[in-house]
Design a protein around this motif. Structure first.
Motif, PDB file in Angstrom:
ATOM      1  N   HIS A 219      -9.967  -0.366  -2.826  1.00  0.00           N
ATOM      2  CA  HIS A 219      -8.588  -0.692  -3.125  1.00  0.00           C
ATOM      3  C   HIS A 219      -8.018  -1.442  -1.922  1.00  0.00           C
ATOM      4  O   HIS A 219      -7.715  -0.823  -0.898  1.00  0.00           O
ATOM      5  CB  HIS A 219      -7.783   0.572  -3.403  1.00  0.00           C
ATOM      6  N   PRO A 220      -7.899  -2.764  -2.005  1.00  0.00           N
ATOM      7  CA  PRO A 220      -7.470  -3.550  -0.839  1.00  0.00           C
ATOM      8  C   PRO A 220      -6.015  -3.278  -0.494  1.00  0.00           C
ATOM      9  O   PRO A 220      -5.219  -2.882  -1.340  1.00  0.00           O
ATOM     10  CB  PRO A 220      -7.657  -5.001  -1.313  1.00  0.00           C
ATOM     11  N   PRO A 221      -5.650  -3.458   0.770  1.00  0.00           N
ATOM     12  CA  PRO A 221      -4.251  -3.284   1.184  1.00  0.00           C
ATOM     13  C   PRO A 221      -3.383  -4.378   0.578  1.00  0.00           C
ATOM     14  O   PRO A 221      -3.900  -5.397   0.104  1.00  0.00           O
ATOM     15  CB  PRO A 221      -4.321  -3.407   2.713  1.00  0.00           C
TER      16      PRO A 221
ATOM     17  N   ASP B  78     -16.586 -10.299  -6.306  1.00  0.00           N
ATOM     18  CA  ASP B  78     -15.265  -9.711  -6.148  1.00  0.00           C
ATOM     19  C   ASP B  78     -15.031  -8.612  -7.169  1.00  0.00           C
ATOM     20  O   ASP B  78     -14.413  -7.599  -6.865  1.00  0.00           O
ATOM     21  CB  ASP B  78     -14.196 -10.790  -6.304  1.00  0.00           C
ATOM     22  N   VAL B  79     -15.518  -8.787  -8.407  1.00  0.00           N
ATOM     23  CA  VAL B  79     -15.361  -7.763  -9.437  1.00  0.00           C
ATOM     24  C   VAL B  79     -16.087  -6.492  -9.049  1.00  0.00           C
ATOM     25  O   VAL B  79     -15.582  -5.379  -9.203  1.00  0.00           O
ATOM     26  CB  VAL B  79     -15.865  -8.294 -10.798  1.00  0.00           C
ATOM     27  N   VAL B  80     -17.304  -6.642  -8.507  1.00  0.00           N
ATOM     28  CA  VAL B  80     -18.070  -5.479  -8.088  1.00  0.00           C
ATOM     29  C   VAL B  80     -17.376  -4.742  -6.958  1.00  0.00           C
ATOM     30  O   VAL B  80     -17.254  -3.512  -6.953  1.00  0.00           O
ATOM     31  CB  VAL B  80     -19.500  -5.900  -7.654  1.00  0.00           C
ATOM     32  N   ASN B  81     -16.890  -5.484  -5.971  1.00  0.00           N
ATOM     33  CA  ASN B  81     -16.207  -4.854  -4.843  1.00  0.00           C
ATOM     34  C   ASN B  81     -14.919  -4.166  -5.266  1.00  0.00           C
ATOM     35  O   ASN B  81     -14.553  -3.114  -4.737  1.00  0.00           O
ATOM     36  CB  ASN B  81     -15.882  -5.908  -3.776  1.00  0.00           C
ATOM     37  N   ALA B  82     -14.219  -4.746  -6.244  1.00  0.00           N
ATOM     38  CA  ALA B  82     -12.943  -4.183  -6.673  1.00  0.00           C
ATOM     39  C   ALA B  82     -13.094  -2.837  -7.345  1.00  0.00           C
ATOM     40  O   ALA B  82     -12.147  -2.053  -7.416  1.00  0.00           O
ATOM     41  CB  ALA B  82     -12.245  -5.159  -7.617  1.00  0.00           C
ATOM     42  N   GLN B  83     -14.289  -2.533  -7.855  1.00  0.00           N
ATOM     43  CA  GLN B  83     -14.504  -1.257  -8.533  1.00  0.00           C
ATOM     44  C   GLN B  83     -14.495  -0.091  -7.549  1.00  0.00           C
ATOM     45  O   GLN B  83     -14.181   1.036  -7.914  1.00  0.00           O
ATOM     46  CB  GLN B  83     -15.847  -1.294  -9.271  1.00  0.00           C
TER      47      GLN B  83
ATOM     48  N   PHE C 278      -4.662 -14.617  -3.370  1.00  0.00           N
ATOM     49  CA  PHE C 278      -4.246 -14.186  -4.695  1.00  0.00           C
ATOM     50  C   PHE C 278      -3.920 -12.694  -4.648  1.00  0.00           C
ATOM     51  O   PHE C 278      -4.726 -11.891  -4.176  1.00  0.00           O
ATOM     52  CB  PHE C 278      -5.335 -14.448  -5.728  1.00  0.00           C
ATOM     53  N   VAL C 279      -2.767 -12.324  -5.142  1.00  0.00           N
ATOM     54  CA  VAL C 279      -2.328 -10.926  -5.077  1.00  0.00           C
ATOM     55  C   VAL C 279      -3.264 -10.016  -5.855  1.00  0.00           C
ATOM     56  O   VAL C 279      -3.616  -8.915  -5.404  1.00  0.00           O
ATOM     57  CB  VAL C 279      -0.882 -10.807  -5.600  1.00  0.00           C
ATOM     58  N   SER C 280      -3.707 -10.447  -7.043  1.00  0.00           N
ATOM     59  CA  SER C 280      -4.554  -9.602  -7.892  1.00  0.00           C
ATOM     60  C   SER C 280      -6.026  -9.643  -7.499  1.00  0.00           C
ATOM     61  O   SER C 280      -6.807  -8.795  -7.946  1.00  0.00           O
ATOM     62  CB  SER C 280      -4.403 -10.023  -9.355  1.00  0.00           C
ATOM     63  N   ALA C 281      -6.423 -10.606  -6.683  1.00  0.00           N
ATOM     64  CA  ALA C 281      -7.816 -10.709  -6.217  1.00  0.00           C
ATOM     65  C   ALA C 281      -7.786 -11.202  -4.786  1.00  0.00           C
ATOM     66  O   ALA C 281      -8.053 -12.384  -4.499  1.00  0.00           O
ATOM     67  CB  ALA C 281      -8.617 -11.659  -7.104  1.00  0.00           C
ATOM     68  N   PRO C 282      -7.441 -10.341  -3.819  1.00  0.00           N
ATOM     69  CA  PRO C 282      -7.129 -10.780  -2.455  1.00  0.00           C
ATOM     70  C   PRO C 282      -8.293 -11.374  -1.683  1.00  0.00           C
ATOM     71  O   PRO C 282      -8.069 -11.982  -0.635  1.00  0.00           O
ATOM     72  CB  PRO C 282      -6.605  -9.507  -1.789  1.00  0.00           C
ATOM     73  N   LYS C 283      -9.519 -11.198  -2.144  1.00  0.00           N
ATOM     74  CA  LYS C 283     -10.619 -11.881  -1.471  1.00  0.00           C
ATOM     75  C   LYS C 283     -10.583 -13.384  -1.735  1.00  0.00           C
ATOM     76  O   LYS C 283     -11.158 -14.167  -0.988  1.00  0.00           O
ATOM     77  CB  LYS C 283     -11.961 -11.286  -1.901  1.00  0.00           C
ATOM     78  N   PHE C 284      -9.922 -13.775  -2.805  1.00  0.00           N
ATOM     79  CA  PHE C 284      -9.780 -15.183  -3.128  1.00  0.00           C
ATOM     80  C   PHE C 284      -8.458 -15.721  -2.591  1.00  0.00           C
ATOM     81  O   PHE C 284      -7.451 -15.008  -2.542  1.00  0.00           O
ATOM     82  CB  PHE C 284      -9.831 -15.401  -4.643  1.00  0.00           C
ATOM     83  N   GLY C 285      -8.477 -16.988  -2.221  1.00  0.00           N
ATOM     84  CA  GLY C 285      -7.265 -17.613  -1.737  1.00  0.00           C
ATOM     85  C   GLY C 285      -7.235 -19.086  -2.069  1.00  0.00           C
ATOM     86  O   GLY C 285      -8.146 -19.632  -2.712  1.00  0.00           O
TER      87      GLY C 285
END
Length: 221
Positions: A25-27, A17-22, A55-62
């Motif tokens: 920018h998710p909706p 998730d950290v790599v993808n977030a770089q 999770f708002v700050s990491a939307p791939k996680f729930g």
């Protein structure tokens, strides 16, 4: 060993998730509401709460949590509860991997791994959730829920839901527990209510117990 495996799996998901977030920018996150339901039947009371959030700050996680409490009118020894909590990681839209725990009044806490598929439209919803319990028994469980709620007017809807579980042992395939639940009624704004039926089967011999009554549920937030 099993706990170490779960921690390692979650760590891999976090790194991905950290790599993808770089680069992405998710909706904005749009979370479904918390659903709570009470069923009043000829046998007793069933309460269920379903929480599914990203999770708002990491939307791939729930987070997915389901809890139930059951109370019998005449047989207090049959009162009980069950609860599960899971961290989910979305691989692609609608499909996630998950890991967490399950506990009940009969069985102590057990770690579990599984997958989650969700498809949602304005008047249609389906959830599929196979999972494996990491304990000495090694149960495999499949969960399915589907809703159909087409509009009647701006405030009213027809409401229907089917929900089912089938659980069996990985070693030998012996039946443990299974159930089917049906709800039919009307929806008004965030409320739904109507008639309900529960059909339950226990043990290798699939001993059957059914109950019928009325239900009301509400989408809280």
């Amino acid at each position: 060993m099993r706990i170490t495996f779960l921690i390692t799996l979650v760590s891999i998901f976090i790194a991905m998730d950290v790599v993808n977030a770089q680069d992405i920018h998710p909706p904005p996150v749009q979370n479904p509401p918390v659903i709570v339901e009470g069923m009043f039947s000829d046998k007793g009371l069933l309460f269920q709460a379903v929480v599914q959030k990203k999770f708002v700050s990491a939307p791939k996680f729930g987070f997915l949590a389901v809890s139930e409490a059951i109370g019998q009118w005449d047989d207090k020894e049959q009162d009980g509860y069950q609860a599960q909590g899971n961290i989910t990681y979305e691989l692609t839209k609608g499909f996630s991997l998950m890991g967490g725990f399950h506990m009940s009044s009969e069985i102590s806490i057990r770690p579990a791994l599984g997958a989650l598929y969700v498809y949602s439209k304005e008047d249609f919803f389906i959830m599929l959730n196979p999972r494996y319990y990491i304990d000495d028994i090694g149960n495999i469980e499949g969960f399915m829920m589907g809703e159909y709620k087409p509009k009647i007017s701006d405030k009213w809807r027809f409401y229907s839901r089917v929900q089912g579980v089938y659980c069996f042992t990985a070693d030998g395939g012996a039946h443990n527990i299974s159930y089917a639940r049906a709800r039919v009624g009307l929806g008004y704004k965030e409320f739904a209510f109507g008639v309900a039926g529960n059909f339950e089967f226990y043990g290798p011999k699939k001993i059957n117990e059914n109950s019928f009554g009325v239900f009301i549920n509400v989408a809280l937030f």
